[in-house]
Design a protein around this motif. Structure first.
Motif, PDB file in Angstrom:
ATOM      1  N   CYS A 163       0.870  -1.182   0.000  1.00 50.27           N
ATOM      2  CA  CYS A 163       0.000   0.000   0.000  1.00 50.27           C
ATOM      3  C   CYS A 163       0.907   1.231   0.000  1.00 50.27           C
ATOM      4  O   CYS A 163       2.130   1.115   0.136  1.00 50.27           O
ATOM      5  CB  CYS A 163      -0.953   0.001   1.197  1.00 50.27           C
ATOM      6  SG  CYS A 163      -0.135   0.035   2.801  1.00 50.27           S
ATOM      7  N   LYS A 164       0.276   2.392  -0.146  1.00 55.15           N
ATOM      8  CA  LYS A 164       1.027   3.640  -0.266  1.00 55.15           C
ATOM      9  C   LYS A 164       1.997   3.853   0.907  1.00 55.15           C
ATOM     10  O   LYS A 164       1.639   3.665   2.066  1.00 55.15           O
ATOM     11  CB  LYS A 164      -0.007   4.773  -0.281  1.00 55.15           C
ATOM     12  CG  LYS A 164       0.518   6.121  -0.631  1.00 55.15           C
ATOM     13  CD  LYS A 164      -0.701   7.048  -0.743  1.00 55.15           C
ATOM     14  CE  LYS A 164      -0.295   8.489  -0.550  1.00 55.15           C
ATOM     15  NZ  LYS A 164      -1.500   9.328  -0.474  1.00 55.15           N
ATOM     16  N   GLN A 218       3.449   6.043   3.420  1.00 55.00           N
ATOM     17  CA  GLN A 218       2.937   7.302   3.971  1.00 55.00           C
ATOM     18  C   GLN A 218       4.065   8.263   4.347  1.00 55.00           C
ATOM     19  O   GLN A 218       5.215   7.852   4.560  1.00 55.00           O
ATOM     20  CB  GLN A 218       2.067   7.023   5.203  1.00 55.00           C
ATOM     21  CG  GLN A 218       0.853   6.142   4.921  1.00 55.00           C
ATOM     22  CD  GLN A 218      -0.283   6.898   4.221  1.00 55.00           C
ATOM     23  OE1 GLN A 218      -0.197   8.081   3.929  1.00 55.00           O
ATOM     24  NE2 GLN A 218      -1.365   6.180   3.934  1.00 55.00           N
ATOM     25  N   GLU A 260       6.488   1.701  -5.583  1.00 57.09           N
ATOM     26  CA  GLU A 260       6.084   3.115  -5.556  1.00 57.09           C
ATOM     27  C   GLU A 260       5.327   3.489  -6.835  1.00 57.09           C
ATOM     28  O   GLU A 260       4.482   4.377  -6.838  1.00 57.09           O
ATOM     29  CB  GLU A 260       7.347   3.978  -5.385  1.00 57.09           C
ATOM     30  CG  GLU A 260       7.156   5.479  -5.499  1.00 57.09           C
ATOM     31  CD  GLU A 260       6.840   6.138  -4.173  1.00 57.09           C
ATOM     32  OE1 GLU A 260       6.091   5.546  -3.385  1.00 57.09           O
ATOM     33  OE2 GLU A 260       7.364   7.237  -3.925  1.00 57.09           O
ATOM     34  N   ASN A 318      -0.172   1.523  -4.816  1.00 59.24           N
ATOM     35  CA  ASN A 318       0.065   2.905  -4.410  1.00 59.24           C
ATOM     36  C   ASN A 318      -1.226   3.673  -4.099  1.00 59.24           C
ATOM     37  O   ASN A 318      -1.442   4.774  -4.589  1.00 59.24           O
ATOM     38  CB  ASN A 318       0.876   3.616  -5.498  1.00 59.24           C
ATOM     39  CG  ASN A 318       1.597   4.833  -4.955  1.00 59.24           C
ATOM     40  OD1 ASN A 318       1.691   5.007  -3.744  1.00 59.24           O
ATOM     41  ND2 ASN A 318       2.079   5.683  -5.837  1.00 59.24           N
ATOM     42  N   THR A 319      -2.079   3.024  -3.294  1.00 64.55           N
ATOM     43  CA  THR A 319      -3.299   3.699  -2.812  1.00 64.55           C
ATOM     44  C   THR A 319      -3.328   3.556  -1.290  1.00 64.55           C
ATOM     45  O   THR A 319      -2.554   2.788  -0.714  1.00 64.55           O
ATOM     46  CB  THR A 319      -4.572   3.044  -3.378  1.00 64.55           C
ATOM     47  OG1 THR A 319      -4.671   1.719  -2.839  1.00 64.55           O
ATOM     48  CG2 THR A 319      -4.546   3.001  -4.892  1.00 64.55           C
ATOM     49  N   GLU A 320      -4.247   4.273  -0.674  1.00 67.98           N
ATOM     50  CA  GLU A 320      -4.354   4.279   0.784  1.00 67.98           C
ATOM     51  C   GLU A 320      -4.383   2.846   1.368  1.00 67.98           C
ATOM     52  O   GLU A 320      -3.736   2.552   2.354  1.00 67.98           O
ATOM     53  CB  GLU A 320      -5.629   5.031   1.158  1.00 67.98           C
ATOM     54  CG  GLU A 320      -5.585   5.808   2.450  1.00 67.98           C
ATOM     55  CD  GLU A 320      -4.537   6.928   2.464  1.00 67.98           C
ATOM     56  OE1 GLU A 320      -3.943   7.241   1.405  1.00 67.98           O
ATOM     57  OE2 GLU A 320      -4.284   7.463   3.550  1.00 67.98           O
TER      58      GLU A 320
END
Ligand SMILES: [Fe+2]
Ligand SMILES: [Fe+2]
Length: 298
Positions: free
Chosen positions: A161-162, A164, A180, A186-188
């Motif tokens: 996932c992304k 942060q 990346e 690459n989402t929440e």
């Protein structure tokens, strides 16, 4: 769940994690230590060790992909690397200096006893907590089986996932990480579901998850709170920055104050005053004999 819900009264109830610092009431006078001021810990901007620290994170953030983590899970899951007693594993850390740590430049075995003694001072009757302090970094022994430091030490973060902004050196260290650029990762949430629970989240591979798996594999009797401290103590984006809450379930939130409490000792007991390890060993051996006795498979 009753056990750790009851334990939360230690920290002022379930909502204690929303306060400025749930451990204030129980922190020993370690922040008064005159060798290092509290504000001097985890300085990732400058200092004598900063180049070494940055380089370790750059490699970590380039190479820790979901594929890599999956591969490491299969390499270490069957605990077939060696057989070793817990105290021998701890003492082997005197051959290891953590290259991601901006605070200390001495062998990790001292840090083990410093953390344990800090907890013992504040929680004299909580023996499993003291033992967790002693063993929490023992997964770093992976470095002796060919794992590079970037796959052993340092802060952890979810993969798949992304990445942060709360991740240390987030700005310019992930540019060469293939995940990346992956639209599905690459989402929440990436591959994860809402509030799926950290147990189901793939974390960057390191010593936290490694030791957690060794303890489970060998049926050690450390309580859940202690296993959480071990498994997520390097997950700073979560326990210190309040990030990734969308992946947490109820149990994770109940455990968070325990992990935060542990973190104070992990961090603020790091001083250049080194403990007399030989003198302390018999006491800690008795805790090992109680919770993770004999020869363990790693
Ligand atoms: Fe650690
Ligand atoms: Fe540590």
């Amino acid at each position: 769940m009753d056990n750790y819900v009851a334990g939360l009264s230690l920290f002022g109830g379930k909502n204690a994690n929303l306060g400025p610092d749930p451990s204030l009431a129980y922190r020993p006078n370690l922040e008064m230590n005159d060798t290092i001021e509290r504000k001097d810990y985890r300085n990732f901007e400058n200092g004598s060790l900063i180049d070494r620290v940055f380089n370790t994170y750059k490699l970590m953030h380039t190479n820790q992909t979901l594929d890599f983590v999956n591969q490491k899970h299969s390499v270490w899951a069957s605990c077939n690397h060696t057989q070793m007693k817990m105290m021998d594993a701890i003492m082997s850390l005197d051959k290891l200096v953590d290259e991601s740590d901006p605070d200390v430049d001495f062998p990790n075995s001292f840090h083990a006893f410093q953390t344990a003694e800090g907890i013992r001072q504040a929680h004299p009757d909580n023996d499993w907590f003291q033992l967790v302090g002693l063993i929490h970094d023992v997964g770093k022994t992976m470095a002796f089986w060919g794992e590079p430091q970037w796959a052993v030490v340092g802060d952890t973060f979810p993969v798949g996932c992304k990445f942060q902004n709360s991740i240390v050196f987030r700005g310019n260290t992930f540019l060469d990480n293939p995940d990346e650029k992956s639209p599905s990762y690459n989402t929440e949430y990436g591959i994860h579901e809402t509030n799926c629970g950290l147990d189901k989240v793939f974390m960057s591979w390191g010593h936290d998850e490694c030791l957690y798996r060794v303890l489970k594999y060998n049926n050690c009797s450390i309580p859940d709170q202690g296993l959480y401290m071990i498994r997520f103590h390097s997950f700073y984006p979560w326990h210190s920055h309040g990030d990734y809450m969308h992946l947490c379930n109820e149990k994770d939130l109940l455990m968070l104050p325990w992990v935060q409490q542990f973190n104070k000792f992990d961090l603020y007991t790091k001083t250049t005053e080194l403990p007399d390890v030989d003198k302390l060993k018999p006491y800690y051996q008795s805790l090992i004999d109680k919770y993770c006795p004999g020869i363990l498979k790693w």
